[in-house]
Scaffold this motif. Structure first.
Motif: not given
Length: 462
Positions: A358-367, A410-427
């Motif tokens: 949702x817009x405004x969410x803080x997101x953490x992701x492990x790649x 390798x394994x990375x942990x990243x974080x970002x704020x969901x501040x740009x509404x849409x449907x976004x490729x992540x590839x």
């Protein structure tokens, strides 16, 4: 009972048929289950992953349309027309590859008119690293229809963040980008400067800078390096230098580097500031600057601890969504074809995650990557900060990325704020890997798209 030879033969045939059905039946199911429709809604594919957050209201009908998430109206400050052509397998923009370099100042309204002169498969432009509104992102079948031969498409967005970026096709991108359909985009913080761009690209096995092989003698004091190839490259200078920006984001208090190179992931950018006029080497005999070259340094600048810490502007510890993006590889069927395919969280495309926010969410992701090869991971529409690598916390300048090199193991942990509404490729930005299944999406609640992969426009984003 005495069995005749005919009876024995019949029993053997029946057993063989049952055995074959037991083996081929599941294979047939897996084959059928792997088939991808000729036309489909990208937002409806995959498995919804809510990252531990509120799953209510996550639908892709009604609400906000990608087609409405466009740049502002008004008179543009920078106006460019680009005509795409294909000649003998090579793609050009306004007759050249790379295409024209676009420069703007921060705050400028940019308008680019793309004309498809002679590209039979259609064409789009994706503004790599620029966090544009979703409808300007240039992904065929997701944010627009590809422009067919003789058609045009207009992109409009504000140059909100100064930095080094690039643009490239996102229609049949694994072919069109490799064969030349790309160019540089530079956004400066103030009046235009002449900092040279070093767009590194390999044509027919030969590494070039801005389409020119070998060495160009122009003196360099600051260089904007763009890796437009499919794999990582190393760059270095013949004099001491600083890494002053990564992926369009300035680093804080970068120290002087000597005897080390910088790794630039596929799709990624680094800005180098030399302590004196010198030469920047990109490997493969490609360089910009006068004088003799130097051997490639063995050691790399480790951006995890380079520079000084600074506030992020948000608290990753308050994340509303926590996702895993685990990259693997296994035998299976992809759209009916058997082979070794990339997996995301153990699943083959199209049954890969749709990361829901949702817009405004803080997101953490492990790649995490356990696939046997390196993968340059690119999230559209957002910049993420690297929190850790292999469990080791970042200690240097905030390391913001839109393209991250994730080596095997390798394994990375990243974080970002969901501040740009849409449907976004992540590839993966080794673009050959995308049609082999290494693609997922970040989707905002209530956002839908009217565009379809395939269909009348022949949209093929990979």
């Amino acid at each position: 009972m005495q069995w005749s030879p005919e009876m024995r033969t019949g029993v053997r045939a029946a057993i063989a048929s049952v055995a074959a059905l037991a083996v081929l039946g599941p294979l047939g199911w897996f084959w059928f289950d792997s088939l991808v429709p000729g036309t489909y809604d990208m937002a409806a594919m995959g498995v919804a992953d809510h990252g531990g957050g509120d799953p209510s209201g996550h639908r892709h009908t009604g609400g906000l349309s990608v087609a409405d998430l466009r740049g502002p109206s008004g008179r543009p400050d920078v106006e460019v027309t680009l005509t795409a052509d294909r000649r003998d397998g090579r793609y050009t923009l306004n007759g050249s590859s790379p295409g024209p370099e676009i420069r703007a100042e921060r705050g400028d309204l940019i308008q680019v008119t793309l004309i498809n002169g002679s590209v039979p498969d259609g064409v789009t432009l994706h503004w790599h690293g620029v966090d544009v509104p979703n409808g300007e992102d240039g992904v065929a079948g997701l944010t627009q229809d590809a422009a067919g031969t003789g058609e045009r498409h207009v992109y409009r967005f504000v140059a909100a963040d100064a930095g080094t970026y690039w643009y490239h096709s996102h229609q049949v991108s694994h072919e069109q980008v490799r064969n030349g359909l790309f160019g540089a985009l530079v956004i400066t913080p103030g009046p235009m400067t002449g900092d040279p761009v070093i767009a590194v690209h390999t044509y027919d096995g030969r590494r070039t800078i801005n389409g020119v092989p070998g060495v160009s003698a122009r003196p360099v004091t600051r260089a904007r390096v763009i890796n437009t190839d499919a794999g990582p490259i190393r760059v270095w200078a013949t004099v001491p230098y600083r890494v002053v920006a990564v992926d369009g984001r300035d680093l804080v208090s970068p120290p002087v580097v000597t005897g080390r190179a910088v790794l630039v992931t596929a799709g990624g950018r680094v800005d180098l500031e030399l302590t004196a006029p010198g030469r920047v080497e990109a490997g493969g005999g490609a360089a910009l600057g006068p004088g003799a070259g130097t051997a490639e340094p063995r050691e790399l600048v480790d951006l995890l601890g380079y520079g000084s810490p600074a506030p992020l502007g948000f608290d990753p510890g308050t994340a509303a969504r926590v996702f895993d993006y685990r990259i693997g590889r296994r035998l299976g069927f992809l759209d009916g074809a058997p082979g070794m395919w990339w997996t995301v969280n153990g699943r083959l495309f199209p049954d890969v995650p749709m990361f829901m926010v949702r817009t405004g969410d803080v997101v953490r992701m492990t790649i995490a990557n356990d696939s046997g090869e390196v993968h340059p991971m690119h999230l559209h529409g957002h910049h993420a900060v690297v929190l850790s690598r292999n469990g080791v916390a970042a200690t240097g300048s905030p390391w913001w990325v839109d393209s991250l090199d994730v080596a095997d193991g390798d394994s990375y942990e990243i974080a970002f704020v969901a501040d740009n509404p849409g449907i976004w490729a992540d590839h993966c930005h080794n673009l050959d890997h995308v049609p082999e299944g290494l693609v997922a999406h970040l989707a905002y609640a209530g956002v839908s798209t009217p565009y379809r992969v395939g269909g009348r426009a022949g949209n093929v984003p990979e």
